[in-house]
Write an enzyme that holds these catalytic residues in place. Structure first.
Site, PDB file in Angstrom:
ATOM      1  N   ASN A  82      -3.270   6.511  -0.897  1.00 11.36           N
ATOM      2  CA  ASN A  82      -2.639   6.626   0.422  1.00 11.36           C
ATOM      3  C   ASN A  82      -1.712   7.829   0.503  1.00 11.36           C
ATOM      4  O   ASN A  82      -1.581   8.457   1.557  1.00 11.36           O
ATOM      5  CB  ASN A  82      -1.887   5.341   0.762  1.00 11.36           C
ATOM      6  CG  ASN A  82      -2.833   4.224   1.150  1.00 11.36           C
ATOM      7  OD1 ASN A  82      -3.944   4.481   1.596  1.00 11.36           O
ATOM      8  ND2 ASN A  82      -2.427   2.987   0.976  1.00 11.36           N
ATOM      9  N   SER A 115       0.811  -1.217   0.000  1.00  6.00           N
ATOM     10  CA  SER A 115       0.000   0.000   0.000  1.00  6.00           C
ATOM     11  C   SER A 115       0.843   1.265   0.000  1.00  6.00           C
ATOM     12  O   SER A 115       0.321   2.355  -0.228  1.00  6.00           O
ATOM     13  CB  SER A 115      -0.918   0.012   1.227  1.00  6.00           C
ATOM     14  OG  SER A 115      -0.148  -0.019   2.420  1.00  6.00           O
TER      15      SER A 115
END
Length: 790
Positions: free
Chosen positions: A509, A434
């Site tokens: 993110n 991520s």
């Protein structure tokens, strides 16, 4: 776009057929032509009855209104607010008629709708206004207007309840329910269901026969006048009250934040209590006001953002034969994320193997997948295609391998080395990281990465089998064919895929990394309660605040991910939490998984419980540490809930400007899609960038507010430092944020500053991104700024 009329002189039935490929969208011009053709037929003495048919060669009677016209109509109507609902300002625009479709049922001749395929929105309202409806077994029906911040605006709120009953009709509109042909027949929505084998020809034949029978009987059923299936006014009022107070209603309306839901209930009830004509008028006024509302504008924007070329990766046939269709997949790691990814792939029909480290981990992974599938009626069939093993052997036959191990660079590199050795040479190697730069993950497999281009990021969001977004992360070396193959897979598994560039955190993110940093700053430096911060963010419409989110993902994960961002974006990373997260981690407070974090959790429960007494010592120690390092003496006592939201989200918008500047994402609309489907940003606000653009109006006002918030937080807060993209956009008075125009370069001017050389830093070598995607302006700007000060 065309409308044709064909008269069968032996029966006197006129067939009015229309087509507007590919989905027969009912544009204003097409609706006018259809209505004109039917009006002329009512006046023609040679015509005894009328059949209305949408060319179903593409599977559509009609998809409904042409949504592309909505944005233009919204501009015509001007600004609006939720408070102005029900108040008409000025004459209505010509494209909105209180009963545009009334021509179908008010005339002296019967009109029968012949439906073969999808019949949604304005198309269903068209069919409802006919005297009778015939459909094929492949047909489906829905009024999904509320998903666009509207209500049915062509009589649907009045005719549907009269046809199938108030309760069924209201539920269908509120929840955008899709009825298949059998359900539509059972409810009375259609009068005749034709066997599938006949197709359009059979539907037309039955519709014409029904039209002849209705004409001979002389009895025309006008839906707007029907009351035989309508409950009494008192019962309808009780149903409406119960519906508006129900949990499903509150959930779908975002706790009442989306006004179209309450308006739909109100307008439908007016038709029952005051008669259909009053109902049609109320519907017309409400539709007009909702069209101009911020909610509708946001939802229409998001509708197009999802379908824009920049947000829709090609899912066609890969341009290279190296990567065939993905039918077998391997997942390395069967934890929550790995099991979720395996679940998604199994439901799409793939054979899946999960690799785990030991027998206990294998059993746990199998159990997680089974739990994910327990509500599916095909669970046994899906699980039959799953193998969970400690061996790598099965990976020699997979088309796609997804690494879903812990966020540890060394571990991921070792996994990729093993995959390169065992998996076929045409297997796509994907990481579900991520945050970590893909080039760093693939550093030890240069042949697969740099030469073959079969390494990419396939970032699912947690929980993977629930969240709709997938980031396909391409590096400079990733083959377009590999991207296309993964885009096709995402479409197959029902995910919304966006192709983004490679950097720490990628698009979603990275865009949101300021959120946790600012929330911690507000809690520690300004003394605002974490619970007040979460409450403000949740009131805004986010599914959870920053601290609840930290508890969900794990405080330990938050610390690890924060370290990645601290290294990648060191010049703007803001560590003003006084070591709060590390203090909590040292005490074993990891969040949900340990039973305590910022909130307390009962054993086996996920409901967060505020626990000021337990949290206060950690906050107090962190505040002492922060005050020792920063003597700004600021307080958050003046921060309203709205100001908290601005402080948390505006730095995220600022980071979005950088993401666009560097080409990590291709458009602001793409980032809106990412924010809604990746981070749960409220859809009724249109996405993060759309919200900022709507709230502040221009980059100049965003820049001003960012500076005000910086001052309110003590000044010189790096995370509030405006990006060069935002500064340039404001400088040239750009109307909206995006990829800012570069200043003109005119060589030879007497005041030119020429940068002859630059050196890369150790941070760059440590995979800050290598500056490969950093624009020349951003690379040189700090140097030029210092030169100008001398």
């Amino acid at each position: 776009m065309k409308v044709d009329s064909s008269l069968d002189r032996s029966s006197g039935v006129l067939t009015v057929s229309f087509a507007n490929p590919p989905v027969n969208a009912l544009s204003t011009a097409l609706r006018e032509r259809i209505c004109d053709a039917v009006a002329r037929a009512h006046r023609d003495h040679a015509v005894k009855a009328i059949v209305l048919y949408g060319d179903s060669s593409k599977g559509f009677f009609s998809s409904g209104a042409d949504v592309a016209e909505f944005a233009k109509l919204q501009q015509q109507l001007g600004g609006g607010s939720h408070q102005s609902l029900g108040k008409m300002n000025g004459p209505p625009p010509p494209s909105l008629d209180e009963d545009e479709y009334g021509v179908f049922e008010r005339g002296p001749k019967p009109v029968v709708a012949a439906v073969d395929g999808i019949c949604f929105g304005g198309a269903l309202e068209l069919a409802l206004s006919c005297n009778s409806r015939v459909c094929s077994s492949r047909s489906s029906f829905a009024l999904p207007e509320l998903k666009l911040g509207l209500i049915p605006g062509l009589g649907g709120t009045q005719r549907l309840p009269r046809l199938i009953g108030f309760e069924h009709g209201l539920k269908a509109m509120l929840f955008s329910t899709t009825f298949n042909a059998s359900k539509a027949k059972a409810l009375g929505l259609v009068d005749t269901l034709v066997a599938e084998s006949g197709g359009a020809v059979a539907v037309l034949e039955v519709a014409r026969r029904m039209a002849v029978e209705l004409a001979a009987s002389g009895k025309l059923v006008r839906g707007i006048e029907r009351v035989d299936r309508l409950e009494s006014a008192d019962v309808c009022a009780k149903i409406a009250r119960g519906m508006a107070q129900s949990a499903p209603f509150k959930r779908v309306s975002a706790g009442g934040a989306m006004p179209q839901y309450a308006e739909c209930v109100r307008v439908a009830l007016i038709g029952v209590e005051k008669g259909p004509l009053a109902g049609l008028q109320a519907e017309h006024v409400a539709f007009r006001q909702l069209m101009a509302s911020p909610t509708s504008k946001a939802l229409v924007h998001l509708f197009f953002a999802q379908r824009s070329p920049a947000s829709t990766p090609s899912a066609g046939k890969p341009s290279s034969s190296m990567f065939g269709p993905i039918t077998r997949a391997g997942v390395v790691g069967g934890g929550l994320m790995g099991a979720g990814i395996a679940t998604v792939l199994l439901k799409a029909g793939l054979e899946v193997v999960i690799k785990e480290i030991n027998a206990g981990a294998c059993a746990a992974a199998q159990k997680r997948v089974a739990s994910n599938l327990k509500s599916s009626k095909d669970a046994e069939k899906f699980l039959a295609r799953l193998v969970v093993t400690e061996s790598w052997d099965a990976f020699s036959r997979v088309d796609l391998a997804v690494e879903a191990a812990l966020e540890d660079v060394k571990l991921k590199q070792e996994v990729f080395q093993t995959l390169e050795r065992i998996a076929p040479p045409n297997c796509i190697l994907a990481t579900n990281t991520s945050t970590i730069n893909i080039d760093l993950v693939a550093a030890r497999v240069p042949r697969a990465h740099l030469e073959q281009g079969r390494v990419l990021g396939l970032h699912f969001f947690s929980p993977a089998h629930v969240m709709p977004l997938v980031e396909i992360v391409k590096t400079q070396s990733t083959s377009p064919a590999a991207v296309q193959a993964c885009a096709a897979l995402c479409k197959r598994v029902g995910k919304t895929a966006v192709v983004v560039g490679n950097c720490a955190g990628f698009a979603v993110n990275r865009m949101y990394f300021p959120q946790a940093q600012v929330a911690s700053l507000l809690a520690v430096r300004l003394g605002i309660s974490p619970y007040a911060i979460d409450a403000a963010m949740e009131q805004f419409g986010l599914p959870m605040g920053a601290f609840r989110l930290l508890d969900l993902v794990g405080v330990d994960i938050g610390v690890a991910v924060g370290g990645v961002y601290d290294m990648a974006y060191a010049e703007r990373s803001t560590n003003a939490d006084g070591g709060l997260l590390k203090l909590m981690l040292k005490a074993g407070r990891k969040g949900q998984k340990s039973g305590a974090g910022f909130y307390r959790y009962e054993k086996g429960q996920r409901t967060p419980i505020q626990d000021e007494a337990s949290l206060s010592p950690f906050l107090a120690e962190a505040r002492r540490s922060e005050q020792a390092q920063n003597s700004a003496g600021v307080s958050g006592s003046s921060f309203s809930g709205e100001m908290i939201v601005e402080a948390v989200l505006l730095p995220c918008v600022n980071e979005a400007c950088r993401i666009l500047e560097e080409g990590v994402a291709r458009s602001p609309a793409e980032l809106d899609v990412c924010s809604v489907f990746g981070m749960g940003f409220p859809s009724f606000r249109g996405g993060l960038v759309h919200w900022a653009q709507s709230k502040y109006g221009s980059p100049v006002r965003m820049l001003e507010r960012l500076r005000q918030l910086n001052a309110a937080c003590g000044g010189k807060v790096p995370i509030f430092a405006p990006s060069h993209a935002l500064l340039r956009s404001a400088h040239v008075s750009a109307p909206q944020i995006g990829r800012a125009p570069s200043p003109p370069r005119m060589a030879g001017a007497p005041d030119d500053i020429v940068v002859v050389a630059a050196c890369r830093t150790g941070v760059g070598r440590a995979y800050r991104g290598g500056f490969k995607d950093t624009s020349v302006d951003n690379l040189v700007a700090p140097l030029v700024e210092d030169l100008l000060k001398t």
